[in-house]
Scaffold this motif. Sequence first.
Motif, PDB file in Angstrom:
ATOM      1  N   PHE A   9       0.791  -1.230   0.000  1.00  0.00           N
ATOM      2  CA  PHE A   9       0.000   0.000   0.000  1.00  0.00           C
ATOM      3  C   PHE A   9       0.826   1.284   0.000  1.00  0.00           C
ATOM      4  CE2 PHE A   9      -2.923  -3.125   1.974  1.00  0.00           C
ATOM      5  CZ  PHE A   9      -3.967  -3.023   1.064  1.00  0.00           C
ATOM      6  N   SER A  10       2.112   1.206   0.362  1.00  0.00           N
ATOM      7  CA  SER A  10       2.893   2.437   0.526  1.00  0.00           C
ATOM      8  C   SER A  10       4.191   2.452  -0.268  1.00  0.00           C
ATOM      9  CB  SER A  10       3.214   2.661   2.012  1.00  0.00           C
ATOM     10  OG  SER A  10       2.031   2.794   2.757  1.00  0.00           O
ATOM     11  N   GLU A  23       1.679  11.978   5.980  1.00  0.00           N
ATOM     12  CA  GLU A  23       0.646  12.032   4.945  1.00  0.00           C
ATOM     13  C   GLU A  23      -0.251  10.795   4.990  1.00  0.00           C
ATOM     14  OE1 GLU A  23       4.054  14.600   3.728  1.00  0.00           O
ATOM     15  OE2 GLU A  23       3.832  12.583   4.570  1.00  0.00           O
ATOM     16  N   SER A  24       0.324   9.668   5.380  1.00  0.00           N
ATOM     17  CA  SER A  24      -0.453   8.427   5.435  1.00  0.00           C
ATOM     18  C   SER A  24      -1.353   8.354   6.666  1.00  0.00           C
ATOM     19  CB  SER A  24       0.497   7.224   5.426  1.00  0.00           C
ATOM     20  OG  SER A  24      -0.223   6.016   5.586  1.00  0.00           O
ATOM     21  N   PHE A  25      -0.802   8.753   7.829  1.00  0.00           N
ATOM     22  CA  PHE A  25      -1.557   8.519   9.070  1.00  0.00           C
ATOM     23  C   PHE A  25      -1.168   9.538  10.133  1.00  0.00           C
ATOM     24  CE2 PHE A  25      -2.627   5.229  12.585  1.00  0.00           C
ATOM     25  CZ  PHE A  25      -3.950   5.652  12.624  1.00  0.00           C
ATOM     26  N   ARG A  61      -6.043  11.681  11.342  1.00  0.00           N
ATOM     27  CA  ARG A  61      -6.703  10.632  10.559  1.00  0.00           C
ATOM     28  C   ARG A  61      -7.123   9.472  11.455  1.00  0.00           C
ATOM     29  NH1 ARG A  61      -6.693  10.834   5.288  1.00  0.00           N
ATOM     30  NH2 ARG A  61      -5.465  12.460   4.260  1.00  0.00           N
ATOM     31  N   PHE A 116      -7.798   6.440  10.063  1.00  0.00           N
ATOM     32  CA  PHE A 116      -7.234   5.244   9.439  1.00  0.00           C
ATOM     33  C   PHE A 116      -6.108   5.657   8.493  1.00  0.00           C
ATOM     34  CE2 PHE A 116     -11.738   4.375  10.245  1.00  0.00           C
ATOM     35  CZ  PHE A 116     -11.634   3.265  11.079  1.00  0.00           C
ATOM     36  N   PRO A 117      -5.098   4.794   8.309  1.00  0.00           N
ATOM     37  CA  PRO A 117      -4.037   5.103   7.343  1.00  0.00           C
ATOM     38  C   PRO A 117      -4.593   5.137   5.920  1.00  0.00           C
ATOM     39  CG  PRO A 117      -3.413   3.273   8.786  1.00  0.00           C
ATOM     40  CD  PRO A 117      -4.877   3.526   8.999  1.00  0.00           C
ATOM     41  N   ARG A 118      -3.943   5.911   5.061  1.00  0.00           N
ATOM     42  CA  ARG A 118      -4.275   5.903   3.637  1.00  0.00           C
ATOM     43  C   ARG A 118      -3.006   5.594   2.852  1.00  0.00           C
ATOM     44  NH1 ARG A 118      -3.307  10.817   0.503  1.00  0.00           N
ATOM     45  NH2 ARG A 118      -2.253  12.363   1.786  1.00  0.00           N
ATOM     46  N   PRO A 119      -3.133   5.008   1.672  1.00  0.00           N
ATOM     47  CA  PRO A 119      -1.932   4.708   0.878  1.00  0.00           C
ATOM     48  C   PRO A 119      -1.148   5.978   0.554  1.00  0.00           C
ATOM     49  CG  PRO A 119      -3.845   3.546   0.010  1.00  0.00           C
ATOM     50  CD  PRO A 119      -4.361   4.519   1.032  1.00  0.00           C
ATOM     51  N   PHE A 120       0.134   5.943   0.823  1.00  0.00           N
ATOM     52  CA  PHE A 120       1.021   7.057   0.495  1.00  0.00           C
ATOM     53  C   PHE A 120       2.451   6.515   0.530  1.00  0.00           C
ATOM     54  CE2 PHE A 120       3.400  10.955   0.849  1.00  0.00           C
ATOM     55  CZ  PHE A 120       2.643  11.862   0.122  1.00  0.00           C
TER      56      PHE A 120
END
Length: 194
Positions: free
Chosen positions: A17-18, A147-149, A153, A155-159
Amino acid sequence: MIYYLCKYLALFLLKLFSSFRASGREHIPRYGPCFLVSNHSSYLDPVVLGCASPRRVYFVAKEELFRNPLAAFFLRQLGAFPLRRGEVDKEAVQTIFRLLREGKVVCFFPEGTRNEGTLLPFRKGALKLLLRGNAPIVVASIRGTYESFSRHRKFPRPFPIRVVFSPPFSPEGLTPETLEDEIRKRMEVAFHGS
């Protein structure tokens, strides 16, 4: 067993994801005591460092994370131990120096808390510990976890996430001020590229 299962599962997810990458892993000494210090923007940072390091890492973590018994169990299995912030925590300090005597890698975040994407002032207690430990210091620069988490936030996001390890250096002869300057210089890699 739990440590390595969690490490390789987390590594798989980070790469998926990252687009996770780590460079300078050879700068972490293969044997003997070592301090690993890093910028801190996210709860992902310890996971990222554990995945990036070729050696097992023992983390200093804030005491509040250990109040839930289940969380405390897993944190201890993953090599974390609690530190009471805002006071002299003799037990945590003794644990740090015991781990160093055993030749382990001890990681902590000298900012003392998660930042908002830019470095915060370092805690004086953290700098004094680094000087007292007199072990080689490897600085890790992390990019992408904010930027991801970030703390905002749920929840984490893909970055894309990247870790860069600097060559080790000795704190011998440095003052807290010059030590902070040296660490911050190396951490800037996280924000200006390498």
